[in-house]
Design an enzyme around this catalytic site. Structure first.
Site, PDB file in Angstrom:
ATOM      1  N   GLU A  46       0.800  -1.233   0.000  1.00  0.00           N
ATOM      2  CA  GLU A  46       0.000   0.000   0.000  1.00  0.00           C
ATOM      3  C   GLU A  46       0.833   1.284   0.000  1.00  0.00           C
ATOM      4  OE1 GLU A  46      -0.541  -2.522   2.320  1.00  0.00           O
ATOM      5  OE2 GLU A  46      -1.241  -1.696   4.211  1.00  0.00           O
ATOM      6  N   ASN A  47       2.124   1.189   0.335  1.00  0.00           N
ATOM      7  CA  ASN A  47       2.947   2.391   0.227  1.00  0.00           C
ATOM      8  C   ASN A  47       3.300   2.745  -1.216  1.00  0.00           C
ATOM      9  OD1 ASN A  47       4.450  -0.029   0.481  1.00  0.00           O
ATOM     10  ND2 ASN A  47       6.296   1.074   0.995  1.00  0.00           N
TER      11      ASN A  47
END
Lengths: 216, 218
Positions: A46-47
């Site tokens: 998700e980063n």
């Protein structure tokens, strides 16, 4: 076999060729080790990327997983910003997310982000993942260390999302939630339905044929 | 217009009570030189907006520890015990926002939108006090824009005009916050001449960037 390995092995059977998958920290990160032969998946982080892989050699600048830990990039990886990352997540472009849990209930609601008065780390990306992924699999041990069931009629802890979980895998059993029905699909080798019932707070229906968990 | 500034010019750009957006995810992609300048300055009562408060010695962690921050709007504080301690002691207001909602609120703030409808948080404590709307039979929360006085960004490379390229996952919040602040300051590892970055490779257009400072480690 250790509980975590049983869970990870069973969850791995749910992942199909070509799936885009997001794995939560902890137990879910064990799942790729047990993927069936010939099944290739793409891991989303998700980063901001697709194509998360194991770290090979020295850490590379800017290449960390969603836990901030150095990782690798698979051939064909793609990097992007956080808005794009969460557009992928909420927009239904992630086929499966596998997350740990503190509690799950028979409505398919999940609590895994805080314990009031004890642990308030923040939800990070968990609420978006559970709201947006096509399929939400909860991978957790059936009971707490104190022996209390984590599978309840209603979660008592603050929810991560309501009615979004479709599969719960523990070291004792596999449950599905579909059309509002909580169903026992499988039990682990050597575990009886009675044992599962004793250790489960939720009411559940039985699948037409309750199978044995495949741990290949 | 010269956007290149020297380090002594950075500190005086900040004032007490300002709202500062920062790039970075667990400190990866946070402009650590600018954080160090803020840490050495006496600026206080800051509101920080970004993904997380990192670790005590990483990212914006040192600013939380030093007591210069009065409010954070973030998705995660779990890796920095100082944040939780100060929150419990009543010294720090912590607004926890789901990560995908946080970045969309910033995107709205930077792109002229009055808000966004998201399913994230429906049926949880996140919906408290918010307008709920049904669209096509599905429930959404209205989430409002966020803006800041200053955005602090870390880029791998800039040209002298301010076109930016980020490195790997250090991109994260950086290109989005570049839209959402009145003043945008970028710390870069590498400065090149205008024209040396292929236009197709530009990740943040120069028009969004006000000040560029060269990383001291570079």
């Amino acid at each position: 076999m250790e509980a975590k390995e049983i869970i990870a092995r069973r969850v791995a059977q749910e992942l199909k060729e070509g799936y885009v998958v997001n794995l939560g920290i902890g137990l879910p990160t064990m799942v790729p080790r047990f993927l069936p032969k010939g099944v290739n998946i793409t891991l989303q982080s998700e980063n901001g990327f697709l194509g998360l892989g194991p770290l090979e050699g020295e850490p590379m600048p800017g290449v960390v997983n969603a836990g901030g830990v150095p990782c690798g990039l698979a051939p064909g990886a793609a990097m992007f910003d956080s808005a794009t990352s969460f557009a992928l997540i909420r927009g239904g472009h992630v086929d499966v997310t596998v997350l740990g849990g503190l509690q799950v209930d028979e409505e398919g609601s999940l609590a895994n982000w805080m314990v009031p008065g004890k642990m308030v780390p923040g939800m990070g990306g968990a609420m978006d993942l559970v709201s947006g992924a096509r399929k939400v699999i909860v991978a957790m041990e059936h009971c707490t260390k104190e022996g209390e069931t984590r599978i309840l009629e209603r979660c008592s802890l603050p929810l991560t999302a309501k009615s979004r979980v479709s599969l719960v895998v523990t070291e004792l059993a596999v449950f599905s939630i579909s059309h509002g029905e909580f169903v026992l699909l499988e039990t682990a080798p050597g575990i009886s339905v009675e044992t599962v019932r004793e250790k489960t707070g939720a009411r559940f229906a039985m699948a037409d044929k309750v199978g044995e968990m495949a741990l290949a | 217009m010269n956007k290149i500034v020297q380090w002594p010019e950075i500190g005086p750009l900040f004032r007490d009570g300002m709202t500062v957006m920062f790039g970075g995810f667990m400190g990866v992609g946070t402009p650590l030189g600018i954080v160090a300048v803020l840490r050495e300055s006496r600026v206080g009562q800051l509101t920080l907006i970004g993904n997380d408060t990192a670790m005590p010695e990483a990212g914006v962690g040192p600013l939380v520890a030093s007591g210069q921050v009065s409010r954070v709007i973030v998705s995660h504080i779990g890796t920095n015990p100082a944040t939780g301690k100060k929150m419990i002691a009543g010294e720090l207001d912590v607004d926890l926002v789901p990560q995908g909602t946080l970045i969309e609120r910033i995107r709205c703030g930077g792109s002229g939108l009055g808000g966004v409808l998201t399913p994230t948080g429906v049926g949880t404590v996140v919906e408290e006090g918010k307008t709920k709307m049904a669209v096509g039979g599905k429930e959404y929360l209205l989430e409002l824009p966020l803006r800041a006085d200053i955005a602090i960004i870390k880029a791998k490379r800039a040209d002298r005009a301010g076109n930016l390229v980020y490195e790997r996952a250090a991109r994260n919040f950086n290109p989005v916050i570049a839209f959402a602040a009145d003043l945008v300051i970028v710390e870069v590892d590498e400065l090149v001449e205008v024209g040396e970055i292929d236009p197709d490779m530009v990740m943040t257009p120069a028009a969004l960037v006000d000040k560029i400072v060269l990383s001291q480690g570079a």
